[in-house]
Design an enzyme around this catalytic site. Structure first.
Site, short mmCIF file in Angstrom:
data_model
loop_
_atom_site.label_atom_id
_atom_site.label_comp_id
_atom_site.label_asym_id
_atom_site.label_seq_id
_atom_site.Cartn_x
_atom_site.Cartn_y
_atom_site.Cartn_z
N HIS A 37 0.83 -1.20 0.00
CA HIS A 37 0.00 0.00 0.00
C HIS A 37 0.87 1.25 0.00
O HIS A 37 2.02 1.22 0.42
CB HIS A 37 -0.88 0.03 1.26
CG HIS A 37 -2.20 -0.64 1.09
ND1 HIS A 37 -3.38 -0.06 1.49
CD2 HIS A 37 -2.53 -1.84 0.56
CE1 HIS A 37 -4.39 -0.87 1.21
NE2 HIS A 37 -3.90 -1.97 0.67
N GLU A 106 -6.82 -0.20 -5.53
CA GLU A 106 -7.80 0.70 -4.94
C GLU A 106 -7.38 2.14 -5.21
O GLU A 106 -6.20 2.45 -5.23
CB GLU A 106 -7.90 0.50 -3.42
CG GLU A 106 -8.17 -0.91 -2.96
CD GLU A 106 -6.88 -1.70 -2.74
OE1 GLU A 106 -5.80 -1.07 -2.65
OE2 GLU A 106 -6.96 -2.93 -2.69
#
Length: 323
Positions: A37, A106
């Site tokens: 991430h 995402e």
């Protein structure tokens, strides 16, 4: 069934991740999956280190544990040619014990350079093209690639592992699962999406099938649910929000309308070994081959004690009895 541990880059400082990997190996876990991430989901998680640096340090600190990303998005924030090089280097540092998990990503992580965030069908097309490029570069040949989404001009990877890199594709829905069956060497599911698993199997997908389970070994259910809700409310956030919200504060806003009780049933709580074994058997019967456990919260010590002293010995004993 192979039992693994989740190295959570959003919750742990880099040195903590290295220590967690070492302890997971000592405890007897078969593998570990590490998240990739740029941002944490919410600020309470507090971290988000660069996964490839962490993997290098983990490689030096472990001898047996298989490590893989769960998952890398090789389409927007990270160009697939650079992911190909990073994964190849990681596989050289972890000979025979590295896998690359990929997914469509995402907005939370992929928007940071100001690129457009396409709809899900386009993201799947981009992932399929990125995987084609990854595999071409992993041949070690000189590659020129002129795709719909990516261009590579006379690029060659010189540092490659001796063994092929397993590439697993993440899916939560049927469309992504069908793509995983088509282009992947295995499937990764966050949680337990039976629709995704069944689609992967129906589409004759091959290779390992991994499920991630959230865990909190706190014995008091109310306290455990409170910790989950404070640190990892993700399972209570519905629909496509996980892919579409751009900032941690937006996830906090979405989680603010949920309650700790909404997380009941989404995690394994406490230290009743039979509860875990029953869940593993359920997952295995459904068709999963691997499960990795994500202990939420700062108290990893209690989890590793439980895993090393009680859970993993019970898993091995049950496996020996079955054999």
């Amino acid at each position: 069934m192979q039992i693994g541990y989740k190295l959570c880059s959003e919750e742990r400082y880099p040195l903590g991740l290295v220590d967690d990997a070492r302890r997971a190996e000592d405890a007897g876990f078969d593998f570990a999956a590490i998240s990739d991430h740029f941002h944490p989901w919410i600020d309470a998680q507090g971290e988000s280190s660069f996964v490839w640096t962490s993997i290098g340090a983990i490689a030096a600190a472990t001898d047996r544990l298989t490590i893989g990303t769960a998952v890398t998005c090789p389409t927007v924030r990270q160009h697939p040619a650079l992911v190909a090089q990073a994964a190849a280097t990681a596989a050289c540092l972890l000979p025979g014990r590295f896998f690359l998990g990929v997914g469509t990503g995402e907005r939370l992580n992929e928007h940071i350079f100001g690129d457009a965030w396409p709809g899900a069908p386009i993201r799947r097309e981009m992932l399929a093209e990125a995987v084609d490029l990854l595999r071409e570069l992993w041949t070690g040949e000189l590659v020129t690639f002129d795709g719909t989404y990516y261009t590579v001009d006379t690029a060659r990877l010189y540092t490659l592992p001796e063994e092929a890199i397993p590439l697993y594709v993440a899916a939560s829905g049927t469309e992504a699962a069908a793509l995983a069956a088509e282009i992947g060497d295995g499937l990764i599911v966050a949680g337990d999406s039976r629709e995704a698993l069944e689609t992967f199997i129906e589409q004759e997908g091959e290779g390992p099938r991994l499920a991630e389970m959230i865990v909190n070994v706190e014995e008091n259910e109310e306290r455990a649910l409170a910790t989950l809700h404070r640190v990892w409310p993700n399972p209570a956030i519905p629909g496509e929000l996980s892919a579409e919200l751009p900032l941690p504060r937006h996830f906090e806003q979405a989680a603010s309308v949920t309650e700790p009780a909404d997380l009941r049933g989404s995690a394994l709580i406490g230290t009743n070994v039979e509860t875990y074994l029953s869940k593993f058997e359920e997952l295995e019967s459904a068709g999963y081959t691997h499960v990795f456990l994500h202990q939420v919260g700062a108290d990893q010590d209690a989890f590793f004690r439980f895993a090393s002293e009680r859970l993993l010995p019970a898993v091995r004993s049950r496996s020996n009895e079955a054999a």
